[in-house]
Design an enzyme around this catalytic site. Structure first.
Site, PDB file in Angstrom:
ATOM      1  N   HIS A 103      -2.332  -5.372   1.719  1.00  0.00           N
ATOM      2  CA  HIS A 103      -3.637  -6.028   1.589  1.00  0.00           C
ATOM      3  C   HIS A 103      -3.391  -7.441   1.088  1.00  0.00           C
ATOM      4  O   HIS A 103      -2.490  -7.658   0.278  1.00  0.00           O
ATOM      5  CB  HIS A 103      -4.521  -5.298   0.569  1.00  0.00           C
ATOM      6  CG  HIS A 103      -5.694  -6.125   0.111  1.00  0.00           C
ATOM      7  ND1 HIS A 103      -6.865  -6.210   0.811  1.00  0.00           N
ATOM      8  CD2 HIS A 103      -5.840  -6.951  -0.960  1.00  0.00           C
ATOM      9  CE1 HIS A 103      -7.694  -7.041   0.182  1.00  0.00           C
ATOM     10  NE2 HIS A 103      -7.096  -7.498  -0.892  1.00  0.00           N
ATOM     11  N   ASN A 152      -2.016   0.434   6.731  1.00  0.00           N
ATOM     12  CA  ASN A 152      -1.526  -0.832   7.297  1.00  0.00           C
ATOM     13  C   ASN A 152      -0.653  -1.636   6.327  1.00  0.00           C
ATOM     14  O   ASN A 152      -0.537  -2.844   6.440  1.00  0.00           O
ATOM     15  CB  ASN A 152      -2.684  -1.657   7.865  1.00  0.00           C
ATOM     16  CG  ASN A 152      -3.656  -2.128   6.806  1.00  0.00           C
ATOM     17  OD1 ASN A 152      -3.554  -1.731   5.645  1.00  0.00           O
ATOM     18  ND2 ASN A 152      -4.576  -2.988   7.196  1.00  0.00           N
ATOM     19  N   TYR A 199     -12.569  -1.876  -3.819  1.00  0.00           N
ATOM     20  CA  TYR A 199     -13.058  -1.954  -2.445  1.00  0.00           C
ATOM     21  C   TYR A 199     -14.589  -1.860  -2.368  1.00  0.00           C
ATOM     22  O   TYR A 199     -15.134  -1.522  -1.310  1.00  0.00           O
ATOM     23  CB  TYR A 199     -12.415  -0.864  -1.588  1.00  0.00           C
ATOM     24  CG  TYR A 199     -11.006  -1.220  -1.118  1.00  0.00           C
ATOM     25  CD1 TYR A 199     -10.792  -2.325  -0.301  1.00  0.00           C
ATOM     26  CD2 TYR A 199      -9.909  -0.449  -1.478  1.00  0.00           C
ATOM     27  CE1 TYR A 199      -9.514  -2.658   0.138  1.00  0.00           C
ATOM     28  CE2 TYR A 199      -8.627  -0.770  -1.037  1.00  0.00           C
ATOM     29  CZ  TYR A 199      -8.439  -1.876  -0.228  1.00  0.00           C
ATOM     30  OH  TYR A 199      -7.191  -2.202   0.214  1.00  0.00           O
ATOM     31  N   PHE A 207     -15.425   4.201   6.774  1.00  0.00           N
ATOM     32  CA  PHE A 207     -14.056   4.534   6.371  1.00  0.00           C
ATOM     33  C   PHE A 207     -13.833   4.427   4.855  1.00  0.00           C
ATOM     34  O   PHE A 207     -12.708   4.570   4.388  1.00  0.00           O
ATOM     35  CB  PHE A 207     -13.043   3.656   7.123  1.00  0.00           C
ATOM     36  CG  PHE A 207     -13.254   2.169   6.956  1.00  0.00           C
ATOM     37  CD1 PHE A 207     -12.802   1.503   5.830  1.00  0.00           C
ATOM     38  CD2 PHE A 207     -13.917   1.432   7.939  1.00  0.00           C
ATOM     39  CE1 PHE A 207     -12.984   0.138   5.672  1.00  0.00           C
ATOM     40  CE2 PHE A 207     -14.102   0.057   7.795  1.00  0.00           C
ATOM     41  CZ  PHE A 207     -13.637  -0.586   6.661  1.00  0.00           C
ATOM     42  N   LYS A 257       0.810  -1.222   0.000  1.00  0.00           N
ATOM     43  CA  LYS A 257       0.000   0.000   0.000  1.00  0.00           C
ATOM     44  C   LYS A 257       0.847   1.278   0.000  1.00  0.00           C
ATOM     45  O   LYS A 257       2.053   1.234   0.260  1.00  0.00           O
ATOM     46  CB  LYS A 257      -0.929  -0.025   1.222  1.00  0.00           C
ATOM     47  CG  LYS A 257      -1.972  -1.141   1.188  1.00  0.00           C
ATOM     48  CD  LYS A 257      -2.979  -0.966   2.325  1.00  0.00           C
ATOM     49  CE  LYS A 257      -4.029  -2.049   2.314  1.00  0.00           C
ATOM     50  NZ  LYS A 257      -5.064  -1.814   3.355  1.00  0.00           N
ATOM     51  N   GLU A 303      -9.787 -10.812  -7.391  1.00  0.00           N
ATOM     52  CA  GLU A 303      -8.811  -9.719  -7.254  1.00  0.00           C
ATOM     53  C   GLU A 303      -7.662  -9.889  -8.248  1.00  0.00           C
ATOM     54  O   GLU A 303      -7.205  -8.905  -8.848  1.00  0.00           O
ATOM     55  CB  GLU A 303      -8.310  -9.642  -5.810  1.00  0.00           C
ATOM     56  CG  GLU A 303      -9.423  -9.196  -4.854  1.00  0.00           C
ATOM     57  CD  GLU A 303      -9.030  -9.178  -3.390  1.00  0.00           C
ATOM     58  OE1 GLU A 303      -9.847  -8.713  -2.581  1.00  0.00           O
ATOM     59  OE2 GLU A 303      -7.909  -9.626  -3.039  1.00  0.00           O
TER      60      GLU A 303
HETATM   61  P1  CMP Z   1      -7.644  -4.295   3.516  1.00  0.00           P
HETATM   62  O1  CMP Z   1      -7.231  -5.701   3.733  1.00  0.00           O
HETATM   63  O2  CMP Z   1      -6.966  -3.565   2.420  1.00  0.00           O
HETATM   64  O3  CMP Z   1      -9.221  -4.244   3.287  1.00  0.00           O
HETATM   65  C1  CMP Z   1     -10.024  -3.189   3.715  1.00  0.00           C
HETATM   66  C2  CMP Z   1      -9.244  -2.129   4.410  1.00  0.00           C
HETATM   67  O4  CMP Z   1     -10.010  -1.187   5.110  1.00  0.00           O
HETATM   68  C3  CMP Z   1      -8.379  -2.760   5.469  1.00  0.00           C
HETATM   69  O5  CMP Z   1      -7.335  -3.476   4.874  1.00  0.00           O
HETATM   70  C4  CMP Z   1      -7.964  -1.558   6.301  1.00  0.00           C
HETATM   71  O6  CMP Z   1      -6.753  -0.989   5.878  1.00  0.00           O
HETATM   72  C5  CMP Z   1      -9.104  -0.600   6.037  1.00  0.00           C
HETATM   73  N1  CMP Z   1      -9.798  -0.339   7.273  1.00  0.00           N
HETATM   74  C6  CMP Z   1     -10.415  -1.217   8.075  1.00  0.00           C
HETATM   75  N2  CMP Z   1     -10.925  -0.591   9.136  1.00  0.00           N
HETATM   76  C7  CMP Z   1     -10.608   0.716   9.011  1.00  0.00           C
HETATM   77  C8  CMP Z   1     -10.861   1.859   9.795  1.00  0.00           C
HETATM   78  N3  CMP Z   1     -11.535   1.782  10.950  1.00  0.00           N
HETATM   79  N4  CMP Z   1     -10.392   3.043   9.347  1.00  0.00           N
HETATM   80  C9  CMP Z   1      -9.718   3.121   8.185  1.00  0.00           C
HETATM   81  N5  CMP Z   1      -9.460   2.063   7.387  1.00  0.00           N
HETATM   82  C10 CMP Z   1      -9.901   0.870   7.810  1.00  0.00           C
END
Ligand code: CMP
Length: 139
Positions: free
Chosen positions: A116, A113, A50, A58, A10, A127
């Protein structure tokens, strides 16, 4: 069984030059990179990718973040690749991620984070097909 899963490095990670360190974690766990490209998503592409999260509070923040910098999209192959990748990534929230995981070491927050990974065989298939053609997968 030998599986393939879809992975994204990311924006928070590409920006901090962590691509190599993250790929090393996958490879050390026995996951092989069978396709890889660096791209920058458009807002429409992020919203489509997404789509399952579009009712979440979010969603807008997530999409804006995902288009903020380039990302690296990859297909990882290995025994039980989907579960193994999730193990190497660690919990979504870095505060809950186990020691040695990518998110424990590198993630900044639940949103930023670093990685993914697909959550199930069906999503992995979808995907992968969203980002790669069959010819781009070299096992
Ligand atoms: P990902 O696996 O990319 O799939 C959905 C993403 O939403 C997840 O990782 C997080 O990075 C993001 N996500 C989940 N919860 C939150 C939150 N409370 N605030 C912001 N982003 C979020």
């Amino acid at each position: 069984a030998l599986e393939r899963t879809f992975s994204i490095i990311k924006p928070d990670a590409t920006k901090r030059n962590l691509t190599g360190k993250i790929v090393a974690k996958f490879e050390e766990a026995g996951l092989r990179v069978v396709a890889s490209k660096r791209i920058q998503l458009t807002l429409k592409q992020a919203q489509t990718f997404y789509g399952v999260h579009k009712e979440r509070p979010f969603f807008d923040e997530l999409c804006e973040f995902m288009i903020s910098e380039p990302i690296v999209v990859q297909v990882l192959e290995g025994e039980n690749a989907i579960a193994k990748n999730r193990e190497v990534m660690g919990a979504t929230n870095p505060a809950e991620a186990a020691d040695g995981t990518i998110r424990k070491e590198f993630a900044l927050s639940i949103g930023e984070n670093s990685v993914h990974g697909s959550d199930a065989p069906e999503t992995a298939k979808e995907e992968i097909a969203y980002f790669f053609s069959g010819l781009e997968l070299v096992g």
